[in-house]
Design a protein around this motif. Structure first.
Motif, PDB file in Angstrom:
ATOM      1  N   GLY A 109       0.888  -1.266   0.034  1.00  0.00           N
ATOM      2  CA  GLY A 109       0.031   0.041  -0.054  1.00  0.00           C
ATOM      3  C   GLY A 109       0.875   1.230  -0.046  1.00  0.00           C
ATOM      4  N   ASP A 110       0.826   2.174   1.125  1.00  0.00           N
ATOM      5  CA  ASP A 110       1.529   3.320   1.148  1.00  0.00           C
ATOM      6  C   ASP A 110       2.805   3.251   1.793  1.00  0.00           C
ATOM      7  OD1 ASP A 110      -0.269   4.673  -0.348  1.00  0.00           O
ATOM      8  OD2 ASP A 110      -1.638   5.291   1.608  1.00  0.00           O
ATOM      9  N   ASP A 111       2.823   1.854   2.352  1.00  0.00           N
ATOM     10  CA  ASP A 111       4.219   1.851   3.076  1.00  0.00           C
ATOM     11  C   ASP A 111       5.172   1.188   2.349  1.00  0.00           C
ATOM     12  OD1 ASP A 111       4.206   2.638   5.689  1.00  0.00           O
ATOM     13  OD2 ASP A 111       2.768   1.114   6.177  1.00  0.00           O
ATOM     14  N   GLU A 112       6.708   1.816   2.495  1.00  0.00           N
ATOM     15  CA  GLU A 112       7.673   1.157   1.783  1.00  0.00           C
ATOM     16  C   GLU A 112       8.739   0.882   2.795  1.00  0.00           C
ATOM     17  OE1 GLU A 112       9.944   2.425  -2.227  1.00  0.00           O
ATOM     18  OE2 GLU A 112      11.020   3.339  -0.481  1.00  0.00           O
ATOM     19  N   PHE A 113       9.149  -0.490   2.775  1.00  0.00           N
ATOM     20  CA  PHE A 113      10.028  -0.907   3.712  1.00  0.00           C
ATOM     21  C   PHE A 113      11.288  -1.329   2.854  1.00  0.00           C
ATOM     22  CE2 PHE A 113       5.916  -1.980   5.421  1.00  0.00           C
ATOM     23  CZ  PHE A 113       6.033  -1.857   6.831  1.00  0.00           C
ATOM     24  N   LYS A 168      25.463  -2.494  14.315  1.00  0.00           N
ATOM     25  CA  LYS A 168      24.783  -1.386  14.675  1.00  0.00           C
ATOM     26  C   LYS A 168      23.624  -1.193  13.458  1.00  0.00           C
ATOM     27  CE  LYS A 168      26.185   3.659  14.728  1.00  0.00           C
ATOM     28  NZ  LYS A 168      25.919   4.188  13.804  1.00  0.00           N
ATOM     29  N   ALA A 169      23.914  -1.633  12.259  1.00  0.00           N
ATOM     30  CA  ALA A 169      22.830  -1.553  11.091  1.00  0.00           C
ATOM     31  C   ALA A 169      21.880  -2.694  11.670  1.00  0.00           C
ATOM     32  CB  ALA A 169      23.537  -2.028   9.885  1.00  0.00           C
ATOM     33  N   LEU A 170      22.044  -3.377  12.124  1.00  0.00           N
ATOM     34  CA  LEU A 170      21.202  -4.642  12.461  1.00  0.00           C
ATOM     35  C   LEU A 170      20.090  -3.993  13.490  1.00  0.00           C
ATOM     36  CD1 LEU A 170      20.192  -7.574  12.324  1.00  0.00           C
ATOM     37  CD2 LEU A 170      21.274  -7.969  14.436  1.00  0.00           C
ATOM     38  N   LEU A 171      20.789  -3.438  14.465  1.00  0.00           N
ATOM     39  CA  LEU A 171      19.830  -2.997  15.434  1.00  0.00           C
ATOM     40  C   LEU A 171      19.017  -1.785  15.008  1.00  0.00           C
ATOM     41  CD1 LEU A 171      22.456  -3.401  18.514  1.00  0.00           C
ATOM     42  CD2 LEU A 171      20.001  -4.333  18.313  1.00  0.00           C
ATOM     43  N   GLU A 172      19.487  -1.136  14.118  1.00  0.00           N
ATOM     44  CA  GLU A 172      18.731   0.065  13.568  1.00  0.00           C
ATOM     45  C   GLU A 172      17.621  -0.350  12.682  1.00  0.00           C
ATOM     46  OE1 GLU A 172      22.482   3.136  13.253  1.00  0.00           O
ATOM     47  OE2 GLU A 172      21.667   2.321  11.497  1.00  0.00           O
ATOM     48  N   GLU A 173      17.679  -1.586  12.169  1.00  0.00           N
ATOM     49  CA  GLU A 173      16.835  -2.299  11.313  1.00  0.00           C
ATOM     50  C   GLU A 173      15.622  -2.717  12.178  1.00  0.00           C
ATOM     51  OE1 GLU A 173      18.497  -3.751   7.744  1.00  0.00           O
ATOM     52  OE2 GLU A 173      16.841  -5.348   7.539  1.00  0.00           O
ATOM     53  N   ILE A 174      16.083  -3.271  13.189  1.00  0.00           N
ATOM     54  CA  ILE A 174      14.960  -3.823  14.081  1.00  0.00           C
ATOM     55  C   ILE A 174      14.208  -2.793  14.666  1.00  0.00           C
ATOM     56  CG2 ILE A 174      14.902  -5.137  16.299  1.00  0.00           C
ATOM     57  CD1 ILE A 174      17.233  -6.780  15.835  1.00  0.00           C
ATOM     58  N   ASP A 175      14.952  -1.631  15.092  1.00  0.00           N
ATOM     59  CA  ASP A 175      14.235  -0.707  15.598  1.00  0.00           C
ATOM     60  C   ASP A 175      13.064   0.227  14.706  1.00  0.00           C
ATOM     61  OD1 ASP A 175      14.820   0.606  18.236  1.00  0.00           O
ATOM     62  OD2 ASP A 175      15.313   2.330  17.243  1.00  0.00           O
ATOM     63  N   MET A 176      13.538   0.171  13.112  1.00  0.00           N
ATOM     64  CA  MET A 176      12.923   0.594  12.294  1.00  0.00           C
ATOM     65  C   MET A 176      11.544  -0.152  11.964  1.00  0.00           C
ATOM     66  SD  MET A 176      12.031  -0.251   8.925  1.00  0.00           S
ATOM     67  CE  MET A 176      13.286  -1.219   8.153  1.00  0.00           C
ATOM     68  N   LEU A 177      11.915  -1.411  12.179  1.00  0.00           N
ATOM     69  CA  LEU A 177      10.577  -2.376  12.081  1.00  0.00           C
ATOM     70  C   LEU A 177       9.798  -2.197  13.405  1.00  0.00           C
ATOM     71  CD1 LEU A 177      12.480  -5.489  10.733  1.00  0.00           C
ATOM     72  CD2 LEU A 177      10.679  -4.007   9.447  1.00  0.00           C
ATOM     73  N   GLU A 178      10.132  -2.072  14.399  1.00  0.00           N
ATOM     74  CA  GLU A 178       9.378  -1.996  15.767  1.00  0.00           C
ATOM     75  C   GLU A 178       8.745  -0.743  15.823  1.00  0.00           C
ATOM     76  OE1 GLU A 178       9.778  -3.975  18.959  1.00  0.00           O
ATOM     77  OE2 GLU A 178      10.969  -5.627  17.848  1.00  0.00           O
ATOM     78  N   LYS A 179       9.248   0.331  15.177  1.00  0.00           N
ATOM     79  CA  LYS A 179       8.410   1.702  15.032  1.00  0.00           C
ATOM     80  C   LYS A 179       7.290   1.609  14.224  1.00  0.00           C
ATOM     81  CE  LYS A 179      11.909   4.911  16.600  1.00  0.00           C
ATOM     82  NZ  LYS A 179      13.181   4.949  16.412  1.00  0.00           N
ATOM     83  N   LYS A 180       7.487   0.546  13.033  1.00  0.00           N
ATOM     84  CA  LYS A 180       6.323   0.461  12.160  1.00  0.00           C
ATOM     85  C   LYS A 180       5.426  -0.534  12.747  1.00  0.00           C
ATOM     86  CE  LYS A 180       8.257   2.401   8.090  1.00  0.00           C
ATOM     87  NZ  LYS A 180       8.356   2.389   6.573  1.00  0.00           N
TER      88      LYS A 180
END
Ligand code: GDP
Ligand code: IMO
Ligand code: MG
Length: 422
Positions: free
Chosen positions: A46-50, A77-89
């Motif tokens: 839909g409107d979400d791009e991951f 560091k990149a892994l934790l940022e990605e996990i964070d990005m997903l959790e925020k969504k």
């Protein structure tokens, strides 16, 4: 048993993320087996791009289990940022993300060495994520693995030894600054604390899943022509993105893999340096780049674009044992009145049907083209193969005949819904 490898059959960015997301609905486990956060896999819902760099693209299906195998190199560091990005969504990875204790770890000195090497005139055009230097350490047997990260004394010993060597290279060869031990050790101990809960023996996990008849999908990163053995060496990445990598990079043996699906863009793109026989001239380059939004999902660099090259895809079909093909981005060709397909190469007056190992030869190969009529019709709203314009069917049929491999799925837009089977 239905365990499938899905991989790129060109120079990466074929649309693997979208295809994996679609196939993920019919699988239990989605596993990355090589590469690292040099990958950028886009999934549009839909409107979400991951954009996923390290975590398998199947993570967006909330009931699926995702695994980062031993063949992957991990920047924590990149892994934790990605996990964070997903959790925020609103997408939790807890209890369904597993990381191999045998995967190798990327440190800041890998990234610095990658960047410094890229200052050379003969650069590769890497993503500068430290991928090559980390794999180099793995092969040299001096690398630091996830399991080492979880043991304070082992990490201390290995990091000290590595810094001794890397700092000498950085300061003496590159006249750059070295890294201090204490802050780096502290930083990585902190990452270890945060990722510990995801770490396990993933080879065991996956083989137990196979025994229980669970379905596994192996998600290739990069593409066949970027494979360190079968690609356009040295203009490649540092891992085996080809199907064999699915076994070495996970510990699931080849007899447990049933099918290999190749993702093929309806034209060709490549990011970074290296020969590209069917590359467009300036005008068409700009037009297709704009229509296909051909800018790197990891680095934002403009991708080089060109006509469909059947020689490289035939090579990919052979070295991967590809059973079926998914064609993506057909819609990007919608406006063209004439479309070319490269059927073979010409080099020093002779015709070549096979991809040459010599990079010098490939740089001088001239593509031999066949020209087809375009369809000049919008295909992005088409929902079945039958409704495709006649000339689009002719184009796909010609691709299929040249490749001698069945096209099973077609994509005409970035959204999940813009896909239909053949
Ligand atoms: P990957 O690395 O193979 O996963 O591919 P990328 O995500 O780097 O690049 C593919 C790009 O094309 C992404 O922006 C996708 O959203 C987009 N895409 C995928 N399939 C299609 C398609 O059929 N048509 C169009 N126009 N875009 C697509
Ligand atoms: P996905 O999985 C396209 C290219 C880089 C460079 C070469 C080496 O999204 O398809 P590296 O940083 O790996 O040492 O760079 O490989 N490259 C990719 N090109 N798609 C990718 O991944 C790529 N990952 C690396 O541009 O030419
Ligand atoms: Mg990509």
């Amino acid at each position: 048993m239905s365990n499938i490898v899905i991989l790129g059959a060109q120079w990466g960015d074929e649309g693997k993320g979208k295809v994996i997301d679609i196939f993920a609905a019919k699988t239990d486990f989605i596993v990355r087996y090589q590469g690292g956060n040099n990958a950028g896999h886009t999934v549009v819902i839909g409107d979400d791009e991951f954009i996923l760099h390290l975590i398998p693209s199947g993570i967006l299906h909330k009931t699926k289990t995702c695994v980062i195998g031993n063949g992957v190199v991990i920047d924590p560091k990149a892994l934790l940022e990605e996990i964070d990005m997903l959790e925020k969504k609103g997408i939790s990875v807890n209890g369904r993300l597993f990381i191999s204790e045998e995967a190798h770890v990327i440190f800041p000195y890998h990234k610095t060495l990658d960047e410094l090497k890229e200052q050379n005139k003969k650069k590769i055009g890497t993503t500068k994520k430290g991928i090559g230097p980390c794999y180099a350490d793995k092969v040299a047997r001096s690398g630091i693995r996830i399991i080492d990260l979880l043991d304070e004394s082992v990490l201390k010993e290995k990091l000290k030894a590595n810094l001794g060597e890397k700092n000498a290279i950085l300061t003496k060869i590159y006249s750059a600054e070295g890294f201090a031990f204490d802050p780096l050790y502290k930083e990585y101990l902190d990452y270890a604390k945060k990722i510990k809960k995801y770490v396990c023996n993933t080879a065991l996990l996956l083989n137990e899943a196979v025994a229980k008849k669970k379905r596994i999908m192996f998600e290739g990163a990069q593409g066949t022509l970027l494979d360190v053995d079968h690609g356009t060496y040295p203009f490649v990445t540092s891992s085996n993105s080809t199907a064999g990598g699915a076994s070495t990079g996970t510990g699931v043996g080849p007899t447990k893999i049933d099918k290999v699906i190749g993702v093929v863009k309806a034209y060709t793109t490549r990011v970074g340096e290296g020969p590209f026989p069917t590359e467009f001239s300036k005008d068409l380059m700009g037009c297709i780049r704009k229509k296909g939004r051909e800018f790197g999902a990891t680095t934002g660099r403009p991708r080089r674009c060109g006509w469909f090259d059947s020689v490289i895809v035939k090579h990919a079909i052979m070295v991967n044992g590809i059973d079926e093909i998914v064609v993506t981005k057909l819609d990007v060709l919608d406006d063209l009145d004439r479309i070319k397909i490269c059927t073979s190469y010409k080099f020093e007056g002779k015709g070549y049907n096979n991809f040459p190992a010599s990079i010098k030869a490939l740089s001088h190969c001239e593509p031999v083209y066949e020209e087809l009529s375009g369809w000049q019709q919008d295909t992005t709203r088409i929902t079945s193969y039958a409704k495709l314009p006649k000339n689009a069917k002719v184009y796909l049929k010609r691709m299929q005949d040249l490749l001698k491999t069945k096209i099973v799925l077609i994509s005409v837009g970035s959204d999940r819904k813009q896909t239909f089977s053949v």
